[in-house]
Design a protein around this motif. Structure first.
Motif, PDB file in Angstrom:
ATOM      1  N   ALA A   1       0.840  -1.214   0.000  1.00  0.00           N
ATOM      2  CA  ALA A   1       0.000   0.000   0.000  1.00  0.00           C
ATOM      3  C   ALA A   1       0.868   1.254   0.000  1.00  0.00           C
ATOM      4  O   ALA A   1       1.805   1.373   0.794  1.00  0.00           O
ATOM      5  CB  ALA A   1      -0.917  -0.004   1.216  1.00  0.00           C
ATOM      6  N   ARG A   2       0.577   2.173  -0.905  1.00  0.00           N
ATOM      7  CA  ARG A   2       1.329   3.435  -0.988  1.00  0.00           C
ATOM      8  C   ARG A   2       0.430   4.664  -0.869  1.00  0.00           C
ATOM      9  O   ARG A   2       0.899   5.756  -0.615  1.00  0.00           O
ATOM     10  CB  ARG A   2       2.063   3.534  -2.335  1.00  0.00           C
ATOM     11  N   TRP A   3      -0.857   4.502  -1.138  1.00  0.00           N
ATOM     12  CA  TRP A   3      -1.777   5.641  -1.170  1.00  0.00           C
ATOM     13  C   TRP A   3      -2.921   5.440  -0.194  1.00  0.00           C
ATOM     14  O   TRP A   3      -3.348   4.311   0.061  1.00  0.00           O
ATOM     15  CB  TRP A   3      -2.331   5.842  -2.584  1.00  0.00           C
ATOM     16  N   LEU A   4      -3.385   6.557   0.306  1.00  0.00           N
ATOM     17  CA  LEU A   4      -4.504   6.581   1.235  1.00  0.00           C
ATOM     18  C   LEU A   4      -5.560   7.496   0.611  1.00  0.00           C
ATOM     19  O   LEU A   4      -5.267   8.664   0.318  1.00  0.00           O
ATOM     20  CB  LEU A   4      -3.992   7.182   2.545  1.00  0.00           C
ATOM     21  N   THR A   5      -6.740   6.940   0.396  1.00  0.00           N
ATOM     22  CA  THR A   5      -7.787   7.755  -0.215  1.00  0.00           C
ATOM     23  C   THR A   5      -8.929   7.925   0.761  1.00  0.00           C
ATOM     24  O   THR A   5      -9.418   6.951   1.345  1.00  0.00           O
ATOM     25  CB  THR A   5      -8.262   7.128  -1.540  1.00  0.00           C
ATOM     26  N   LEU A   6      -9.310   9.188   0.953  1.00  0.00           N
ATOM     27  CA  LEU A   6     -10.344   9.549   1.914  1.00  0.00           C
ATOM     28  C   LEU A   6     -11.620   9.828   1.148  1.00  0.00           C
ATOM     29  O   LEU A   6     -11.632  10.709   0.274  1.00  0.00           O
ATOM     30  CB  LEU A   6      -9.886  10.794   2.675  1.00  0.00           C
ATOM     31  N   HIS A   7     -12.659   9.068   1.444  1.00  0.00           N
ATOM     32  CA  HIS A   7     -13.918   9.226   0.719  1.00  0.00           C
ATOM     33  C   HIS A   7     -14.990   9.816   1.626  1.00  0.00           C
ATOM     34  O   HIS A   7     -15.227   9.287   2.724  1.00  0.00           O
ATOM     35  CB  HIS A   7     -14.423   7.859   0.245  1.00  0.00           C
ATOM     36  N   ALA A   8     -15.625  10.879   1.175  1.00  0.00           N
ATOM     37  CA  ALA A   8     -16.810  11.409   1.862  1.00  0.00           C
ATOM     38  C   ALA A   8     -17.988  11.246   0.922  1.00  0.00           C
ATOM     39  O   ALA A   8     -18.173  12.043  -0.010  1.00  0.00           O
ATOM     40  CB  ALA A   8     -16.618  12.873   2.235  1.00  0.00           C
ATOM     41  N   THR A   9     -18.764  10.178   1.148  1.00  0.00           N
ATOM     42  CA  THR A   9     -19.910   9.911   0.283  1.00  0.00           C
ATOM     43  C   THR A   9     -20.940  11.035   0.410  1.00  0.00           C
ATOM     44  O   THR A   9     -21.581  11.408  -0.569  1.00  0.00           O
ATOM     45  CB  THR A   9     -20.559   8.565   0.686  1.00  0.00           C
ATOM     46  N   ALA A  10     -21.063  11.587   1.608  1.00  0.00           N
ATOM     47  CA  ALA A  10     -22.119  12.569   1.891  1.00  0.00           C
ATOM     48  C   ALA A  10     -22.143  13.714   0.883  1.00  0.00           C
ATOM     49  O   ALA A  10     -23.206  14.098   0.400  1.00  0.00           O
ATOM     50  CB  ALA A  10     -21.963  13.108   3.304  1.00  0.00           C
ATOM     51  N   ASP A  11     -20.975  14.256   0.557  1.00  0.00           N
ATOM     52  CA  ASP A  11     -20.971  15.356  -0.423  1.00  0.00           C
ATOM     53  C   ASP A  11     -20.052  15.049  -1.608  1.00  0.00           C
ATOM     54  O   ASP A  11     -19.645  15.954  -2.329  1.00  0.00           O
ATOM     55  CB  ASP A  11     -20.626  16.698   0.242  1.00  0.00           C
ATOM     56  N   ASP A  12     -19.735  13.764  -1.796  1.00  0.00           N
ATOM     57  CA  ASP A  12     -18.949  13.324  -2.950  1.00  0.00           C
ATOM     58  C   ASP A  12     -17.611  14.061  -3.045  1.00  0.00           C
ATOM     59  O   ASP A  12     -17.246  14.591  -4.084  1.00  0.00           O
ATOM     60  CB  ASP A  12     -19.775  13.508  -4.241  1.00  0.00           C
ATOM     61  N   PHE A  13     -16.907  14.088  -1.919  1.00  0.00           N
ATOM     62  CA  PHE A  13     -15.593  14.744  -1.871  1.00  0.00           C
ATOM     63  C   PHE A  13     -14.549  13.673  -1.587  1.00  0.00           C
ATOM     64  O   PHE A  13     -14.749  12.824  -0.704  1.00  0.00           O
ATOM     65  CB  PHE A  13     -15.594  15.809  -0.765  1.00  0.00           C
TER      66      PHE A  13
ATOM     67  N   PHE B   1     -16.731  14.394   7.094  1.00  0.00           N
ATOM     68  CA  PHE B   1     -17.722  13.313   6.879  1.00  0.00           C
ATOM     69  C   PHE B   1     -17.079  12.096   6.218  1.00  0.00           C
ATOM     70  O   PHE B   1     -17.707  11.416   5.405  1.00  0.00           O
ATOM     71  CB  PHE B   1     -18.906  13.752   5.991  1.00  0.00           C
ATOM     72  N   VAL B   2     -15.821  11.834   6.537  1.00  0.00           N
ATOM     73  CA  VAL B   2     -15.155  10.715   5.852  1.00  0.00           C
ATOM     74  C   VAL B   2     -15.796   9.400   6.307  1.00  0.00           C
ATOM     75  O   VAL B   2     -16.007   9.180   7.502  1.00  0.00           O
ATOM     76  CB  VAL B   2     -13.623  10.745   6.081  1.00  0.00           C
ATOM     77  N   ASP B   3     -16.230   8.574   5.352  1.00  0.00           N
ATOM     78  CA  ASP B   3     -16.875   7.311   5.728  1.00  0.00           C
ATOM     79  C   ASP B   3     -16.100   6.095   5.230  1.00  0.00           C
ATOM     80  O   ASP B   3     -16.445   4.961   5.550  1.00  0.00           O
ATOM     81  CB  ASP B   3     -18.347   7.244   5.269  1.00  0.00           C
ATOM     82  N   ARG B   4     -15.043   6.349   4.440  1.00  0.00           N
ATOM     83  CA  ARG B   4     -14.245   5.217   3.949  1.00  0.00           C
ATOM     84  C   ARG B   4     -12.813   5.660   3.725  1.00  0.00           C
ATOM     85  O   ARG B   4     -12.581   6.717   3.118  1.00  0.00           O
ATOM     86  CB  ARG B   4     -14.863   4.712   2.645  1.00  0.00           C
ATOM     87  N   ILE B   5     -11.891   4.886   4.268  1.00  0.00           N
ATOM     88  CA  ILE B   5     -10.466   5.122   4.048  1.00  0.00           C
ATOM     89  C   ILE B   5      -9.939   3.919   3.284  1.00  0.00           C
ATOM     90  O   ILE B   5     -10.004   2.789   3.768  1.00  0.00           O
ATOM     91  CB  ILE B   5      -9.719   5.318   5.386  1.00  0.00           C
ATOM     92  N   GLU B   6      -9.493   4.188   2.085  1.00  0.00           N
ATOM     93  CA  GLU B   6      -9.086   3.105   1.176  1.00  0.00           C
ATOM     94  C   GLU B   6      -7.576   3.132   0.985  1.00  0.00           C
ATOM     95  O   GLU B   6      -7.009   4.167   0.671  1.00  0.00           O
ATOM     96  CB  GLU B   6      -9.809   3.326  -0.161  1.00  0.00           C
ATOM     97  N   LEU B   7      -6.942   1.992   1.166  1.00  0.00           N
ATOM     98  CA  LEU B   7      -5.509   1.850   0.919  1.00  0.00           C
ATOM     99  C   LEU B   7      -5.327   1.263  -0.472  1.00  0.00           C
ATOM    100  O   LEU B   7      -6.114   0.403  -0.889  1.00  0.00           O
ATOM    101  CB  LEU B   7      -4.890   0.914   1.951  1.00  0.00           C
ATOM    102  N   SER B   8      -4.296   1.727  -1.173  1.00  0.00           N
ATOM    103  CA  SER B   8      -4.080   1.188  -2.513  1.00  0.00           C
ATOM    104  C   SER B   8      -2.624   1.318  -2.949  1.00  0.00           C
ATOM    105  O   SER B   8      -1.843   2.053  -2.340  1.00  0.00           O
ATOM    106  CB  SER B   8      -4.988   1.907  -3.525  1.00  0.00           C
ATOM    107  N   ILE B   9      -2.309   0.589  -4.008  1.00  0.00           N
ATOM    108  CA  ILE B   9      -0.956   0.612  -4.567  1.00  0.00           C
ATOM    109  C   ILE B   9      -0.797   1.850  -5.446  1.00  0.00           C
ATOM    110  O   ILE B   9       0.210   2.544  -5.396  1.00  0.00           O
ATOM    111  CB  ILE B   9      -0.712  -0.677  -5.394  1.00  0.00           C
ATOM    112  N   GLU B  10      -1.830   2.113  -6.240  1.00  0.00           N
ATOM    113  CA  GLU B  10      -1.829   3.291  -7.111  1.00  0.00           C
ATOM    114  C   GLU B  10      -2.682   4.383  -6.484  1.00  0.00           C
ATOM    115  O   GLU B  10      -3.524   4.106  -5.645  1.00  0.00           O
ATOM    116  CB  GLU B  10      -2.460   2.942  -8.479  1.00  0.00           C
ATOM    117  N   ARG B  11      -2.477   5.585  -6.957  1.00  0.00           N
ATOM    118  CA  ARG B  11      -3.285   6.693  -6.470  1.00  0.00           C
ATOM    119  C   ARG B  11      -4.785   6.441  -6.703  1.00  0.00           C
ATOM    120  O   ARG B  11      -5.170   5.922  -7.735  1.00  0.00           O
ATOM    121  CB  ARG B  11      -2.876   7.977  -7.196  1.00  0.00           C
TER     122      ARG B  11
END
Ligand SMILES: Nc1nc2c(c(=O)[nH]1)N[C@H]1C(S)=C(S)[C@@H](COP(=O)(O)O)O[C@H]1N2
Ligand SMILES: [Mo]
Length: 161
Positions: A61-73, A128-138
């Motif tokens: 894992a190299r990237w951390l992606t922060l997802h806010a579904t509430a306002d699509d940010f 409002f972050v509801d998901r933190i996704e780890l990934s190899i690519e951005r």
């Protein structure tokens, strides 16, 4: 608004954490008074490392992606740059962080760069972050790049929490 924070992607154990789960994380991961990190903020937080320990980060894992579904940010940032310092604000006066403060879960990088000056900037303090996704690519990132768009986004928000 989701009442759990999901960790998934390049992790050993996809995990969902509620307010009660965060309260129960070991003391070493609790940040008792976030106003010491930033006088504009208040309440309690947990260290990102506590969440990552719960889910188990895969070594690729190299990237951390922060997802806010509430306002699509969404914001995607290099994991190493924030691994040791980022926190998630979640508690204020013994209750969950209210939406007006970016709750129930708000990602926060102490001493982040000003908006749009770096990959790890204030704009990546996702509310409002509801998901933190780890990934190899951005991962997915829709932080505004254009000044006009960014100014419009700021105008929509109430600052100060
Ligand atoms: N979910 C969500 N998080 C967000 C935003 C947003 O529009 N939606 N704006 C970002 C931007 S551009 C900035 S500069 C900061 C502002 O945080 P503040 O209002 O606490 O100062 O929140 C960030 N987090
Ligand atoms: Mo921003």
């Amino acid at each position: 608004m989701a009442d759990a924070l999901t960790l998934d992607g390049a992790v050993e154990r996809p995990t969902q954490l509620t307010f009660a789960d965060l309260v129960r994380l070991p003391e070493e991961y609790q940040v008792r008074d976030v106003s010491r990190l930033d006088p504009k903020r208040s309440g309690n937080a947990v260290r990102l490392e506590g969440l990552l320990a719960a889910a188990g980060v895969q070594s690729t894992a190299r990237w951390l992606t922060l997802h806010a579904t509430a306002d699509d940010f969404h914001a995607s940032i290099p994991l190493e740059a924030v691994r040791e310092r980022a926190i998630v604000l979640y508690k204020i006066a013994d209750g969950p962080l209210p939406a007006k403060a970016g709750g129930p879960f708000r990602f926060f990088i102490p001493d982040s760069a000003s908006c749009k000056t770096a990959e790890v900037d204030e704009c990546a303090n996702v509310k409002f972050v509801d998901r933190i996704e780890l990934s190899i690519e951005r991962g997915h990132d829709n932080r505004p790049l254009e000044e006009r768009e960014h100014a419009a986004l700021h105008a929509k928000q109430s600052h100060g929490q």
